[in-house]
Design a protein around this motif. Structure first.
Motif, PDB file in Angstrom:
ATOM      1  N   ALA A  27       0.882  -1.171   0.000  1.00  0.00           N
ATOM      2  CA  ALA A  27       0.000   0.000   0.000  1.00  0.00           C
ATOM      3  C   ALA A  27       0.919   1.219   0.000  1.00  0.00           C
ATOM      4  CB  ALA A  27      -0.916   0.002   1.208  1.00  0.00           C
ATOM      5  N   THR A  28       0.903   1.959  -1.107  1.00  0.00           N
ATOM      6  CA  THR A  28       1.878   3.019  -1.315  1.00  0.00           C
ATOM      7  C   THR A  28       1.207   4.336  -1.676  1.00  0.00           C
ATOM      8  OG1 THR A  28       2.125   2.459  -3.657  1.00  0.00           O
ATOM      9  CG2 THR A  28       3.594   1.340  -2.111  1.00  0.00           C
ATOM     10  N   GLY A  29       1.997   5.384  -1.605  1.00  0.00           N
ATOM     11  CA  GLY A  29       1.463   6.686  -1.969  1.00  0.00           C
ATOM     12  C   GLY A  29       2.561   7.680  -2.261  1.00  0.00           C
ATOM     13  N   VAL A  30       2.154   8.747  -2.904  1.00  0.00           N
ATOM     14  CA  VAL A  30       3.059   9.826  -3.274  1.00  0.00           C
ATOM     15  C   VAL A  30       2.370  11.146  -2.965  1.00  0.00           C
ATOM     16  CG1 VAL A  30       4.256  10.929  -5.214  1.00  0.00           C
ATOM     17  CG2 VAL A  30       4.037   8.452  -5.162  1.00  0.00           C
ATOM     18  N   MET A  31       3.116  12.082  -2.380  1.00  0.00           N
ATOM     19  CA  MET A  31       2.658  13.460  -2.264  1.00  0.00           C
ATOM     20  C   MET A  31       3.444  14.231  -3.308  1.00  0.00           C
ATOM     21  SD  MET A  31       2.752  16.204   0.861  1.00  0.00           S
ATOM     22  CE  MET A  31       1.759  15.168   1.920  1.00  0.00           C
ATOM     23  N   ALA A  32       2.744  14.891  -4.203  1.00  0.00           N
ATOM     24  CA  ALA A  32       3.406  15.542  -5.331  1.00  0.00           C
ATOM     25  C   ALA A  32       3.054  17.014  -5.410  1.00  0.00           C
ATOM     26  CB  ALA A  32       3.014  14.837  -6.627  1.00  0.00           C
ATOM     27  N   GLU A  33       4.061  17.817  -5.688  1.00  0.00           N
ATOM     28  CA  GLU A  33       3.890  19.231  -6.008  1.00  0.00           C
ATOM     29  C   GLU A  33       3.947  19.319  -7.526  1.00  0.00           C
ATOM     30  OE1 GLU A  33       3.303  21.730  -3.930  1.00  0.00           O
ATOM     31  OE2 GLU A  33       3.447  20.485  -2.134  1.00  0.00           O
ATOM     32  N   ILE A  34       2.807  19.667  -8.146  1.00  0.00           N
ATOM     33  CA  ILE A  34       2.654  19.569  -9.594  1.00  0.00           C
ATOM     34  C   ILE A  34       2.433  20.965 -10.187  1.00  0.00           C
ATOM     35  CG2 ILE A  34       1.309  18.517 -11.449  1.00  0.00           C
ATOM     36  CD1 ILE A  34       0.412  16.407  -9.292  1.00  0.00           C
ATOM     37  N   PRO A  35       3.422  21.490 -10.934  1.00  0.00           N
ATOM     38  CA  PRO A  35       3.256  22.831 -11.493  1.00  0.00           C
ATOM     39  C   PRO A  35       2.236  22.910 -12.635  1.00  0.00           C
ATOM     40  CG  PRO A  35       5.525  22.051 -11.819  1.00  0.00           C
ATOM     41  CD  PRO A  35       4.767  20.971 -11.117  1.00  0.00           C
ATOM     42  N   ASP A  36       2.046  21.826 -13.385  1.00  0.00           N
ATOM     43  CA  ASP A  36       1.130  21.836 -14.528  1.00  0.00           C
ATOM     44  C   ASP A  36       0.365  20.507 -14.544  1.00  0.00           C
ATOM     45  OD1 ASP A  36      -0.048  21.598 -17.114  1.00  0.00           O
ATOM     46  OD2 ASP A  36       1.467  22.937 -17.968  1.00  0.00           O
ATOM     47  N   MET A  37      -0.867  20.538 -14.067  1.00  0.00           N
ATOM     48  CA  MET A  37      -1.658  19.312 -13.939  1.00  0.00           C
ATOM     49  C   MET A  37      -1.930  18.668 -15.302  1.00  0.00           C
ATOM     50  SD  MET A  37      -2.883  17.227 -11.748  1.00  0.00           S
ATOM     51  CE  MET A  37      -3.118  18.033 -10.174  1.00  0.00           C
ATOM     52  N   ALA A  38      -2.116  19.468 -16.345  1.00  0.00           N
ATOM     53  CA  ALA A  38      -2.377  18.906 -17.677  1.00  0.00           C
ATOM     54  C   ALA A  38      -1.176  18.091 -18.158  1.00  0.00           C
ATOM     55  CB  ALA A  38      -2.712  20.016 -18.671  1.00  0.00           C
ATOM     56  N   LYS A  39       0.025  18.606 -17.954  1.00  0.00           N
ATOM     57  CA  LYS A  39       1.229  17.865 -18.362  1.00  0.00           C
ATOM     58  C   LYS A  39       1.403  16.600 -17.524  1.00  0.00           C
ATOM     59  CE  LYS A  39       3.825  21.651 -20.357  1.00  0.00           C
ATOM     60  NZ  LYS A  39       5.037  22.480 -20.303  1.00  0.00           N
ATOM     61  N   PHE A  40       1.056  16.669 -16.249  1.00  0.00           N
ATOM     62  CA  PHE A  40       1.119  15.492 -15.381  1.00  0.00           C
ATOM     63  C   PHE A  40       0.165  14.413 -15.894  1.00  0.00           C
ATOM     64  CE2 PHE A  40      -0.727  13.339 -11.589  1.00  0.00           C
ATOM     65  CZ  PHE A  40       0.384  12.600 -11.226  1.00  0.00           C
ATOM     66  N   GLU A  41      -1.064  14.799 -16.197  1.00  0.00           N
ATOM     67  CA  GLU A  41      -2.054  13.851 -16.724  1.00  0.00           C
ATOM     68  C   GLU A  41      -1.583  13.258 -18.056  1.00  0.00           C
ATOM     69  OE1 GLU A  41      -4.695  12.642 -15.292  1.00  0.00           O
ATOM     70  OE2 GLU A  41      -4.894  14.001 -13.580  1.00  0.00           O
ATOM     71  N   GLU A  42      -0.979  14.094 -18.902  1.00  0.00           N
ATOM     72  CA  GLU A  42      -0.452  13.604 -20.182  1.00  0.00           C
ATOM     73  C   GLU A  42       0.626  12.553 -19.948  1.00  0.00           C
ATOM     74  OE1 GLU A  42       0.955  16.778 -22.705  1.00  0.00           O
ATOM     75  OE2 GLU A  42      -0.976  17.821 -22.570  1.00  0.00           O
ATOM     76  N   LEU A  43       1.505  12.798 -18.966  1.00  0.00           N
ATOM     77  CA  LEU A  43       2.555  11.833 -18.663  1.00  0.00           C
ATOM     78  C   LEU A  43       1.950  10.503 -18.213  1.00  0.00           C
ATOM     79  CD1 LEU A  43       5.507  10.992 -18.238  1.00  0.00           C
ATOM     80  CD2 LEU A  43       5.353  11.971 -15.941  1.00  0.00           C
ATOM     81  N   LEU A  44       0.940  10.550 -17.364  1.00  0.00           N
ATOM     82  CA  LEU A  44       0.316   9.312 -16.889  1.00  0.00           C
ATOM     83  C   LEU A  44      -0.297   8.510 -18.035  1.00  0.00           C
ATOM     84  CD1 LEU A  44      -1.458  10.403 -13.581  1.00  0.00           C
ATOM     85  CD2 LEU A  44       0.790   9.336 -13.867  1.00  0.00           C
ATOM     86  N   GLN A  45      -0.796   9.198 -19.061  1.00  0.00           N
ATOM     87  CA  GLN A  45      -1.435   8.522 -20.192  1.00  0.00           C
ATOM     88  C   GLN A  45      -0.451   8.159 -21.302  1.00  0.00           C
ATOM     89  OE1 GLN A  45      -4.571   7.460 -20.061  1.00  0.00           O
ATOM     90  NE2 GLN A  45      -4.585   8.336 -18.003  1.00  0.00           N
ATOM     91  N   SER A  46       0.770   8.672 -21.212  1.00  0.00           N
ATOM     92  CA  SER A  46       1.764   8.439 -22.261  1.00  0.00           C
ATOM     93  C   SER A  46       2.316   7.015 -22.195  1.00  0.00           C
ATOM     94  CB  SER A  46       2.922   9.431 -22.118  1.00  0.00           C
ATOM     95  OG  SER A  46       3.714   9.096 -20.973  1.00  0.00           O
ATOM     96  N   ASP A  47       2.992   6.610 -23.263  1.00  0.00           N
ATOM     97  CA  ASP A  47       3.649   5.301 -23.279  1.00  0.00           C
ATOM     98  C   ASP A  47       4.676   5.215 -22.162  1.00  0.00           C
ATOM     99  OD1 ASP A  47       2.145   4.489 -25.456  1.00  0.00           O
ATOM    100  OD2 ASP A  47       3.702   4.954 -26.930  1.00  0.00           O
TER     101      ASP A  47
END
Length: 93
Positions: A49-69
């Motif tokens: 059971a894991t987790g991450v606390m993230a400081e994300i400057p651009d949520m759209a780019k973060f979401e794109e990374l998660l969906q990327s290859d």
């Protein structure tokens, strides 16, 4: 800047933790390319059971990374159980 807490289960907590070890090829490096800073957490009674606390400057780019290859490959390599992933984003009421 958005602060998010992301919870998920993994197949093997030790494998997941190793992927976060700082250095070349680490998840810190992968997210760092987008300016994202992460802190890592594991349940002391259940290391899968894991987790991450993230400081994300651009949520759209973060979401794109998660969906990327690249993002999907990282999740597979880390044994992430994608169906268990939940993200909470800080808000001010």
């Amino acid at each position: 800047m958005a602060t998010a807490i992301i919870f998920h289960e993994v197949q093997d907590g030790a494998v997941w933790a190793k992927a976060w070890k700082k250095g070349p090829g680490s998840r810190h490096e992968m997210f760092g390319k987008l300016g994202i800073k992460c802190r890592n957490f594991r349940d002391p009674n259940n290391p899968n059971a894991t987790g991450v606390m993230a400081e994300i400057p651009d949520m759209a780019k973060f979401e794109e990374l998660l969906q990327s290859d690249e993002g999907k490959k990282a999740m597979r390599e880390d044994g992430l159980k994608v169906e268990t992933m939940r993200m909470l984003v800080e808000f001010i009421p």
